[in-house]
Design a protein around this motif. Structure first.
Motif, mmCIF file in Angstrom:
data_model
loop_
_atom_site.group_PDB
_atom_site.id
_atom_site.type_symbol
_atom_site.label_atom_id
_atom_site.label_comp_id
_atom_site.label_asym_id
_atom_site.label_seq_id
_atom_site.Cartn_x
_atom_site.Cartn_y
_atom_site.Cartn_z
ATOM 1 N N ASP A 39 0.821 -1.207 0.000
ATOM 2 C CA ASP A 39 0.000 0.000 0.000
ATOM 3 C C ASP A 39 0.861 1.265 0.000
ATOM 4 O OD1 ASP A 39 -2.276 -1.530 -0.028
ATOM 5 O OD2 ASP A 39 -2.803 -1.190 2.082
ATOM 6 N N ALA A 40 2.059 1.159 0.585
ATOM 7 C CA ALA A 40 2.965 2.305 0.641
ATOM 8 C C ALA A 40 3.818 2.446 -0.613
ATOM 9 C CB ALA A 40 3.874 2.189 1.867
ATOM 10 N N GLY A 41 3.615 1.543 -1.587
ATOM 11 C CA GLY A 41 4.322 1.655 -2.855
ATOM 12 C C GLY A 41 5.590 0.842 -2.957
ATOM 13 N N HIS A 42 5.814 -0.068 -2.019
ATOM 14 C CA HIS A 42 7.013 -0.897 -2.031
ATOM 15 C C HIS A 42 6.730 -2.235 -2.735
ATOM 16 C CE1 HIS A 42 8.744 2.046 0.584
ATOM 17 N NE2 HIS A 42 7.876 1.800 1.556
ATOM 18 N N GLU A 43 7.783 -2.984 -2.968
ATOM 19 C CA GLU A 43 7.683 -4.294 -3.624
ATOM 20 C C GLU A 43 7.990 -5.378 -2.607
ATOM 21 O OE1 GLU A 43 10.438 -6.566 -6.859
ATOM 22 O OE2 GLU A 43 9.601 -4.657 -7.535
ATOM 23 N N VAL A 44 7.116 -6.374 -2.520
ATOM 24 C CA VAL A 44 7.279 -7.435 -1.533
ATOM 25 C C VAL A 44 7.349 -8.789 -2.217
ATOM 26 C CG1 VAL A 44 6.307 -8.597 0.482
ATOM 27 C CG2 VAL A 44 6.063 -6.117 0.244
ATOM 28 N N HIS A 45 8.418 -9.513 -1.949
ATOM 29 C CA HIS A 45 8.572 -10.899 -2.378
ATOM 30 C C HIS A 45 8.370 -11.771 -1.155
ATOM 31 C CE1 HIS A 45 10.376 -10.157 -6.445
ATOM 32 N NE2 HIS A 45 10.519 -8.965 -5.880
ATOM 33 N N SER A 46 7.436 -12.691 -1.226
ATOM 34 C CA SER A 46 7.052 -13.506 -0.085
ATOM 35 C C SER A 46 7.490 -14.949 -0.295
ATOM 36 C CB SER A 46 5.533 -13.440 0.111
ATOM 37 O OG SER A 46 5.159 -14.082 1.294
ATOM 38 N N VAL A 47 8.306 -15.457 0.639
ATOM 39 C CA VAL A 47 8.805 -16.831 0.574
ATOM 40 C C VAL A 47 7.945 -17.700 1.484
ATOM 41 C CG1 VAL A 47 10.803 -18.340 0.861
ATOM 42 C CG2 VAL A 47 11.128 -15.942 0.196
ATOM 43 N N ILE A 48 7.292 -18.700 0.903
ATOM 44 C CA ILE A 48 6.423 -19.583 1.677
ATOM 45 C C ILE A 48 6.783 -21.037 1.365
ATOM 46 C CG2 ILE A 48 4.516 -17.975 1.969
ATOM 47 C CD1 ILE A 48 3.191 -19.107 -0.479
ATOM 48 N N ARG A 49 6.502 -21.926 2.324
ATOM 49 C CA ARG A 49 6.966 -23.315 2.207
ATOM 50 C C ARG A 49 6.156 -24.116 1.197
ATOM 51 N NH1 ARG A 49 6.053 -26.595 7.688
ATOM 52 N NH2 ARG A 49 7.021 -28.144 6.342
ATOM 53 N N ASN A 50 4.884 -23.733 0.972
ATOM 54 C CA ASN A 50 4.044 -24.373 -0.035
ATOM 55 C C ASN A 50 3.033 -23.339 -0.504
ATOM 56 O OD1 ASN A 50 1.836 -24.378 1.894
ATOM 57 N ND2 ASN A 50 2.778 -26.198 2.819
ATOM 58 N N ASP A 51 2.094 -23.756 -1.335
ATOM 59 C CA ASP A 51 1.175 -22.776 -1.920
ATOM 60 C C ASP A 51 -0.063 -22.520 -1.059
ATOM 61 O OD1 ASP A 51 -0.208 -25.113 -2.287
ATOM 62 O OD2 ASP A 51 -0.313 -24.986 -4.474
ATOM 63 N N GLY A 52 -0.013 -22.922 0.220
ATOM 64 C CA GLY A 52 -1.177 -22.776 1.091
ATOM 65 C C GLY A 52 -1.632 -21.336 1.279
#
Length: 240
Positions: A23-36
């Motif tokens: 929402d603040a205009g940043h880029e977020v890459h999210s690392v998760i263990r599976n597609d849950g």
């Protein structure tokens, strides 16, 4: 625009952070263990990377860091009382991330720890009151393996001179809406998960927070004022 990589992006604090950062205009890459959690994170605007911290090697993480080129890595992973347990995720997983940060020459890390993580043979912190001491004993009796894993991770992190780290230590996590905050040397109280995410976002763009360990509790102050207080007086950050 800041590019973030969140390890353990499916957790509640991480999801609050993702929404706030996007929402603040940043880029977020999210690392998760599976597609849950993949669908909900995509709706929040995150870019998804599937990688099990339990199974990943350090070269796997180095490859990911080199691909994403994050400005800030946030370690939000935790076993949450489930297998494979805190030693594997909260400690060994954190060490893998430290190794990968150094190998990929990625400097900035914010680690989500836990309040009252300390070497207890040194005695009580001097600002603890009797209620804090009673709470501390109860928590260490209830979840000793978790707190010990967090402690070992922090001890290891302090050995890593290449990493510009900040440790954020929330109290008992709640689902209450974010309100005011107290940072630094605090009593052992509760903390809104949404508020923790707000504090992490503020720390990530605040100069002078590198090398500090900051307790985060629901309180009476604004994030900016409380953070400036801790940065201006580093003795208000807990280093034990």
């Amino acid at each position: 625009m800041v590019r973030y990589l969140v390890v353990g992006g499916g957790g509640k604090v991480a999801q609050y952070f993702t929404k706030q950062a996007v929402d603040a205009g940043h880029e977020v890459h999210s690392v998760i263990r599976n597609d849950g959690h993949s669908d909900e994170l995509k709706k929040l605007g995150a870019k998804i990377h599937i990688l099990s911290l339990e199974d990943a090697s350090v070269p796997d993480l180095v490859s990911l860091f080199s691909e994403v080129k994050p400005d800030v890595v946030i370690f939000a992973a935790g076993a949450a009382g489930k297998p494979p347990g805190p030693d594997v995720i909260d400690y060994e997983g954190a060490v893998k991330v430290f190794d990968a940060l150094e190998s990929a020459n990625t400097k900035r890390l914010i680690l989500i720890g836990a309040v009252d993580v300390r070497t207890r043979d040194k005695g009580w912190p001097d600002w603890y009151n009797e209620e804090d001491k009673e709470t501390s004993d109860k928590v260490w009796k209830a979840i000793p393996t978790y707190l010990d894993a967090k402690l070992k991770a922090e001890i290891e992190l302090h050995k890593r001179k290449q990493i510009q780290f900040t440790v954020v230590r929330p109290g008992g996590l709640t689902l209450e809406p974010a309100g005011k905050v107290q940072l630094g040397k605090t009593h052992l109280k509760q903390t809104s998960r949404e508020l923790v995410a707000q504090v992490i976002l503020a720390i990530s763009t605040k100069k002078g927070t590198e090398g500090l360990t900051i307790d985060v509790m629901d309180g009476e102050g604004s994030i900016d004022d409380e953070l400036s207080k801790v940065v201006d007086d580093e003795t208000d950050a807990w280093t034990g």
